[in-house]
Design an enzyme around this catalytic site. Structure first.
Site, mmCIF file in Angstrom:
data_model
loop_
_atom_site.group_PDB
_atom_site.id
_atom_site.type_symbol
_atom_site.label_atom_id
_atom_site.label_comp_id
_atom_site.label_asym_id
_atom_site.label_seq_id
_atom_site.Cartn_x
_atom_site.Cartn_y
_atom_site.Cartn_z
ATOM 1 N N ASP A 169 25.693 10.819 -1.892
ATOM 2 C CA ASP A 169 24.029 11.738 -1.909
ATOM 3 C C ASP A 169 23.391 11.741 -2.987
ATOM 4 O O ASP A 169 23.733 12.293 -4.229
ATOM 5 C CB ASP A 169 24.911 12.699 -2.035
ATOM 6 C CG ASP A 169 23.337 13.498 -1.176
ATOM 7 O OD1 ASP A 169 22.667 13.480 -0.701
ATOM 8 O OD2 ASP A 169 23.488 15.053 -2.282
ATOM 9 N N GLU A 221 22.035 6.598 -2.182
ATOM 10 C CA GLU A 221 21.170 7.367 -1.446
ATOM 11 C C GLU A 221 19.943 7.652 -2.138
ATOM 12 O O GLU A 221 20.731 7.693 -3.446
ATOM 13 C CB GLU A 221 20.703 8.866 -0.859
ATOM 14 C CG GLU A 221 19.685 9.453 -0.312
ATOM 15 C CD GLU A 221 20.175 10.903 -0.021
ATOM 16 O OE1 GLU A 221 19.300 11.262 1.002
ATOM 17 O OE2 GLU A 221 20.703 11.930 -1.161
#
Length: 712
Positions: A346, A382
């Site tokens: 993330d 990401e």
């Protein structure tokens, strides 16, 4: 939870020096070694906690390299524990030790209890005993039987992003006591659905132990998504079916074993960019009270405040060697002990910030590449954060794949009819060589997606022009405002049959494009069933039927499930849709066939520069040459496949498409038709597969992708 009023528990029979490594609580069958890093501490106490909250404090007198440790014989699985760290409290200098806080082990393998909305963790000097979770010593031994990692190559991978609770809460075949748990995910009903769909990997939204923010609890909401970690070695305790402390570890392992037995990999969405402790007003759970300056990026010349590249209050300090060690130790633990197959990072750009700018060759990535364990699993970034220069699509190192946000945006724009997207659409369809080829990466480096947890579901993408996040209680200020969505003429629910038919066809167009593009496709859980969040594009705090899978859609939207499965199966059966290398535009070396890929106008002419530059162009034909695959198979064999034509028509009217000349194929038969509910092409009047000769003209319906396979 109330603070204890009972007397302290008796001390254990003996305290041995123990060892500095491994960090955390490590049970060996006879006792447990406890080890905690803190460079700033002056004194550290290990606290053994009983079920009635009696606390035994044991000074850790052994210190090696700022690691405080002891071995306690006779202490084993199920023992609750925490730490109290004595040291300076001077926020102006970035020092936040507070021995009134019962601190959680950063290396804790399991936790038990809850925080609720108690204020004690937020207040300096207020004892949190009875107002916090505790660590739990676990039994590391588990019967993995003949478990074996599937090790599926990227070009054969289809990822399914899923939420443990959301996937299992309403499935009628999952026993009620297993819903919302790892055991529920491992149930044959869930695994059977995934196998029917044809996916090869589940990417689980965060399962590291996380915190439900007090501000959300006060509003009657919860941190449903889980991007609020504080325990990077522990599976989230709420996802255990058993209430026995530490049960989540065993149940997680059993889930992985079940997925592997079905040939499905398990990828974890991990949040190493920030923690649940937030900014200077957040709770003291572990890192802040153990060694604030070591674990967090503090503002230069103002260390009472935290650098925030994530929009969540703090950023982990990946400049500090111990923080890097903790991240790497955590990753190795999940691979070696928990048998996971990869990680999605993330806001991964935060991990690349050595000082302020994102550095593609940051220390973290060097460590990953050198690690013999972590470097061998799937690594997905990401590739952005919210800091300056944080959008880094295409800039991660060679061993990494990336969520390709440009793919999402381009495919959405193409199918909703935005002008001047044709050239970029072609680039995204063929693996985004402009982003990845120059750095030595392959098409599979592009994790292609149209929807993900963050944003609209597929059903909402074709049903809403605007977000509808009122239920979040933030006045509509949260969530992305520019969604590249199109409601097909009516905002939200409707009974208009024409609008519903168009929405269904647009969903099929998007799914088929995703699954037949070069790269690694990722589906959002429930898109194959038409799951809706009623226009909420930021449902992070909605732990309710709004976000849970509605399994009644298995019957209501059975056609969409069949369509999606058909498209996945088409990809799996034909290597021309999942090439390991980029197209080169050259003829097949040993066949009298044209280039490995060719582009045509609907009229059948080769695309010219002018055609690509036409801003209003919404249609084209793509020829994929099954005889033009350059890369060999896994045993060095030559790969040949059927050839295909992909006829894209994003116009609002049907168009006549002229098929290429016989050099590309003597005849063609429909293989997937997005104008039909299941994708099954209509047969000819005799009930057999329709055969269309080369150079023939056919009609492709408005807003439709038609896939043709070469036939004799």
């Amino acid at each position: 939870m109330a603070a204890p009023s009972t007397p302290p528990a008796p001390a254990p029979l003996g305290v041995w020096p123990g060892t500095a490594y491994p960090l955390g609580a490590s049970y060996d069958g006879a006792g447990t070694n406890f080890s905690l890093f803190s460079e700033v501490a002056r004194r550290v106490e290990l606290c053994l906690i009983e079920e009635d909250w009696r606390e035994t404090r044991i000074p850790l007198d052994e210190v090696d390299g700022y690691v405080w440790h002891a071995y306690l014989p006779g202490i084993g699985p199920g023992q609750r524990y925490g730490y109290r760290v004595h040291g300076p409290f001077d926020p102006a200098r970035g020092l936040r030790c507070d021995p009134s806080k019962l601190l959680l082990d950063p290396y804790g393998k399991a936790f038990t209890g809850s925080f609720g909305s108690d204020v004690a963790p937020y207040n300096y000097g207020q004892n949190t005993l009875g107002h916090t979770m505790t660590g739990v010593v676990i039994n590391p031994f588990f019967d993995w039987a003949d478990d074996r990692a599937p090790r599926r190559p990227y070009h054969e991978t289809v990822i399914y992003e899923a939420h443990v609770k959301g996937m299992t809460m309403t499935h009628p075949d999952v026993p009620p006591e297993l819903r919302g748990t790892f055991a529920g995910m491992a149930h044959p009903a869930i695994i059977g659905h995934l196998r029917t769909l044809g996916v090869t990997a589940v990417e689980l939204m965060p399962v590291h132990q996380f915190l439900h923010d007090r501000i959300l609890l006060d509003r009657g909401l919860r941190n449903y998504w889980g991007y609020n970690s504080f325990g990077y070695f522990a599976p989230h305790a709420e996802y255990a079916a058993s209430r026995t402390p530490g049960a989540a570890v065993t149940e997680f392992k059993a889930m992985v074993r079940a997925f592997h037995a079905a040939g499905i990999e398990v990828i974890l969405d991990v949040v190493y960019n920030h923690t649940a402790e937030g900014n200077e007003f957040g709770p003291t759970l572990n890192f802040r009270g153990i060694d604030n300056a070591a674990y967090y990026r503090l503002v230069d010349n103002d260390p009472q405040h935290y650098m925030d590249y994530t929009g969540t209050g703090n950023s982990l300090n990946v400049q500090h060697p111990h923080t890097l060690q903790m991240i790497m130790d955590s990753l190795r633990y999940w691979v070696l002990d928990m048998h996971v197959d990869g990680f999605r990072f993330d806001l991964a750009a935060t991990l690349a910030r050595e000082l302020h700018d994102v550095d593609r060759l940051a220390t973290f990535f060097d460590l990953v590449h050198q690690d013999p364990v972590v470097s061998q699993v799937k690594l997905i970034a990401e590739p952005w954060d919210v800091g300056e220069g944080g959008y880094q699509v295409g800039n991660f190192p060679v061993a990494w794949t990336e969520w390709n946000g440009k793919y999402r945006d381009t495919v959405r724009d193409y199918w909703r009819g935005q002008p001047a997207t044709l050239g970029e659409f072609a680039s995204r369809l063929t693996g985004s060589s402009d982003l990845y080829e120059a750095t030595g990466r392959r098409p599979s480096a592009s994790i292609n997606f149209v929807t993900a947890h963050d944003g609209f579901t597929l059903a909402d993408l074709v049903s809403y022009n605007e977000k509808h996040n009122e239920a979040n209680g933030e006045g509509g200020h949260d969530g992305e405002n520019y969604n590249r969505s199109w409601n097909c003429g009516v905002e939200g629910p409707t009974t208009d049959p024409d609008v519903l038919a168009l929405r269904a066809k647009q969903s099929r167009n998007l799914l088929a494009t995703l699954l037949l593009s070069q790269g690694t496709p990722m589906l959002l859980h429930g898109d194959e069933l038409g799951r809706t969040q009623r226009g909420n594009n930021n449902a992070y705090c909605q732990d309710s039927p709004l976000t849970w899978m509605d399994w009644s859609l298995l019957h209501t939207n059975a056609d969409l499930l069949e369509f999606t499965s058909r498209a996945v199966a088409l990809r799996a059966a034909h290597p021309v849709f999942r090439r390991r290398r980029f197209f080169d535009g050259c003829p097949a070396p040993t066949h009298d066939h044209p280039d490995d890929i060719a582009w045509f106008t609907p009229g059948g002419a080769a695309m010219t520069d002018a055609d690509w530059e036409t801003g209003f162009g919404r249609s084209l034909t793509v020829f994929l040459n099954g005889d033009g695959i350059r890369e060999p198979g896994p045993r060095g064999e030559t790969i040949t496949d059927d050839s295909f034509l992909l006829c894209f028509n994003a116009h609002d009217a049907a168009l006549a498409f002229t098929l290429p000349d016989p050099a590309h194929g003597p005849a063609w038969t429909p293989a997937l038709d997005c104008s039909t509910p299941t994708g099954r092409p209509a047969p000819d009047p005799n009930g057999t597969d329709l055969r269309i000769p080369a150079s023939a003209t056919i009609e492709v319906p408005a807003r439709c992708l038609l896939v043709l396979r070469r036939t004799a």
